[in-house]
Design a protein around this motif. Structure first.
Motif, PDB file in Angstrom:
ATOM      1  N   ARG A   1      36.767   5.119 -51.454  1.00  0.00           N
ATOM      2  CA  ARG A   1      36.840   6.314 -52.482  1.00  0.00           C
ATOM      3  C   ARG A   1      38.277   7.112 -51.227  1.00  0.00           C
ATOM      4  NH1 ARG A   1      32.125   9.597 -54.175  1.00  0.00           N
ATOM      5  NH2 ARG A   1      33.190  10.520 -55.123  1.00  0.00           N
ATOM      6  N   PHE A   2      39.354   7.897 -52.455  1.00  0.00           N
ATOM      7  CA  PHE A   2      40.388   8.204 -51.594  1.00  0.00           C
ATOM      8  C   PHE A   2      39.772   9.718 -52.171  1.00  0.00           C
ATOM      9  CE2 PHE A   2      41.672   3.857 -51.422  1.00  0.00           C
ATOM     10  CZ  PHE A   2      41.815   4.000 -49.898  1.00  0.00           C
ATOM     11  N   LEU A   3      40.184  10.799 -51.310  1.00  0.00           N
ATOM     12  CA  LEU A   3      40.748  12.816 -51.621  1.00  0.00           C
ATOM     13  C   LEU A   3      42.040  13.178 -50.966  1.00  0.00           C
ATOM     14  CD1 LEU A   3      37.252  13.673 -50.608  1.00  0.00           C
ATOM     15  CD2 LEU A   3      37.768  12.529 -52.853  1.00  0.00           C
ATOM     16  N   ALA A   4      42.555  14.180 -52.137  1.00  0.00           N
ATOM     17  CA  ALA A   4      43.834  14.407 -52.197  1.00  0.00           C
ATOM     18  C   ALA A   4      42.889  15.791 -52.393  1.00  0.00           C
ATOM     19  CB  ALA A   4      44.268  14.772 -52.762  1.00  0.00           C
ATOM     20  N   PHE A   5      43.848  17.060 -51.569  1.00  0.00           N
ATOM     21  CA  PHE A   5      43.118  18.056 -51.919  1.00  0.00           C
ATOM     22  C   PHE A   5      44.579  18.968 -51.753  1.00  0.00           C
ATOM     23  CE2 PHE A   5      39.755  16.988 -49.058  1.00  0.00           C
ATOM     24  CZ  PHE A   5      38.435  17.426 -50.166  1.00  0.00           C
ATOM     25  N   TRP A   6      44.395  20.498 -52.921  1.00  0.00           N
ATOM     26  CA  TRP A   6      45.409  20.937 -53.520  1.00  0.00           C
ATOM     27  C   TRP A   6      45.417  22.869 -52.914  1.00  0.00           C
ATOM     28  CZ3 TRP A   6      50.329  19.372 -55.229  1.00  0.00           C
ATOM     29  CH2 TRP A   6      50.317  17.613 -55.734  1.00  0.00           C
ATOM     30  N   ASP A   7      46.398  23.152 -52.238  1.00  0.00           N
ATOM     31  CA  ASP A   7      46.106  24.733 -53.038  1.00  0.00           C
ATOM     32  C   ASP A   7      46.509  24.951 -54.487  1.00  0.00           C
ATOM     33  OD1 ASP A   7      46.460  27.361 -52.438  1.00  0.00           O
ATOM     34  OD2 ASP A   7      48.271  26.813 -52.842  1.00  0.00           O
ATOM     35  N   PHE A   8      46.639  26.536 -55.490  1.00  0.00           N
ATOM     36  CA  PHE A   8      47.708  25.786 -56.703  1.00  0.00           C
ATOM     37  C   PHE A   8      48.426  26.457 -56.587  1.00  0.00           C
ATOM     38  CE2 PHE A   8      47.736  27.218 -61.210  1.00  0.00           C
ATOM     39  CZ  PHE A   8      46.837  26.166 -61.361  1.00  0.00           C
ATOM     40  N   ASP A   9      48.427  28.283 -57.011  1.00  0.00           N
ATOM     41  CA  ASP A   9      49.234  29.009 -57.293  1.00  0.00           C
ATOM     42  C   ASP A   9      50.885  29.023 -55.480  1.00  0.00           C
ATOM     43  OD1 ASP A   9      47.883  30.232 -58.929  1.00  0.00           O
ATOM     44  OD2 ASP A   9      46.428  31.036 -57.959  1.00  0.00           O
ATOM     45  N   GLY A  10      51.415  28.208 -56.631  1.00  0.00           N
ATOM     46  CA  GLY A  10      52.553  28.217 -55.618  1.00  0.00           C
ATOM     47  C   GLY A  10      52.601  27.561 -55.524  1.00  0.00           C
ATOM     48  N   THR A  11      52.144  25.922 -54.970  1.00  0.00           N
ATOM     49  CA  THR A  11      51.844  24.427 -55.345  1.00  0.00           C
ATOM     50  C   THR A  11      51.756  24.268 -56.522  1.00  0.00           C
ATOM     51  OG1 THR A  11      50.548  25.552 -52.944  1.00  0.00           O
ATOM     52  CG2 THR A  11      50.399  22.847 -53.292  1.00  0.00           C
TER      53      THR A  11
END
Length: 294
Positions: A24-34
């Motif tokens: 399984r592969f995970l990716a992580f994001w900020d939200f505002d401004g990203t």
């Protein structure tokens, strides 16, 4: 460059799948401004002109804050928020935003957020970020958003991003009998708190499928203070094969501790282009991308 970066992370996934077919592969994001140009809570303005209002303004106008009245409440909220950030810092100001809605029905705030994203905010995603987000989703990467916005607000983005609301993690307060309280739930996703939340999500993913290896293969942020810790963890994490991708968007020059850690991407707007069919008008958020190492 956006397509090249997506190709890089896809190559890493392919290398890992060759060794670990059930991974399984995970990716992580900020939200505002990203992902979003601007801020879902505070709104966005350009050259003094409001492009869209934030959810704080709309919620106060709906009478959803016991602390700030409909008449003149938003101006008072802005002043208090700015003063709290100036005198104490964002580590306290960000949780305070989530506490302002104590006593409000959680469902009412959730519906307000869903409507605002559906009608307005979903038109202001960065195009390159959506290229990465949608491309990773198509490859089966499980993506999580970790934001310093109130969770009751930022989860309104779920439908427009095509992910479950439970994969969007913001600042949480306890709800009792369907109404929000002032009790902040930890960790607060700001700075090191975002990294702590990432670790919680990874542990939960491993517990869900203990026979499947779980790999974190990408991180995206826009601020070295808010996003640096979690994005640097991903960038420096050693995978069995391949290289994780960590991107900073419009973040400027990296401080010394993060020099040469991230891929730096600058997104610029394009308003219109000519084609053989005449003028093609593009939304103002559609960017060119320029990439470098920082």
């Amino acid at each position: 460059h956006a397509a090249e970066l997506l190709a890089d992370v896809r190559e890493t996934c392919a290398l890992l799948r060759a060794q670990f077919p059930a991974a399984r592969f995970l990716a992580f994001w900020d939200f505002d401004g990203t992902l979003l140009r601007g801020d879902c809570t505070e709104g966005y303005a350009e050259r003094g002109r409001e492009v869209y209002p934030g959810l704080a303004r709309l919620a106060i106008a709906r009478g959803l804050s016991a602390d700030y009245p409909v008449e003149g409440g938003y101006a008072a909220w802005k002043d208090d928020y700015a003063e709290l950030k100036r005198r104490v810092g964002p580590w306290l100001a960000y949780p305070w935003i989530a506490q302002v809605w104590a006593g409000a029905e959680e469902a009412a705030l959730q519906e307000l957020a869903r409507q605002h994203f559906s009608v307005t905010l979903s038109r202001h995603y960065f195009a390159a970020s959506r290229l990465w987000f949608d491309g990773l989703a198509a490859d089966g990467v499980e993506q999580h958003v970790i934001s310093a916005s109130p969770e009751v607000f930022v989860r309104g983005a779920a439908a427009s991003l095509g992910i479950a609301p439970e994969r969007i993690h913001g600042i949480r307060v306890r709800a009792t009998d369907g109404r929000l309280t002032r009790e902040v739930l930890y960790p607060v996703p700001f700075g090191e708190g975002k990294l702590a939340r990432l670790h919680e999500i990874v542990r939960a993913s491993q517990a869900e499928s203990p026979l499947q290896p779980v790999f974190v293969i990408a991180a995206f942020g826009n601020d070295f203070v808010t996003d640096g810790p979690f994005a640097a963890f991903v960038a420096r994490h050693v995978l069995p094969t391949g290289t994780p991708l960590a991107v900073m968007i419009n973040a400027g020059l990296a401080p010394a501790e993060y020099r040469h850690v991230f891929r730096s991407v600058r997104q610029a707007r394009i308003f219109a282009r000519k084609s053989s069919c005449g003028t093609v008008t593009l939304p103002s958020w559609w960017p060119h991308c320029f990439s470098s190492d920082t």
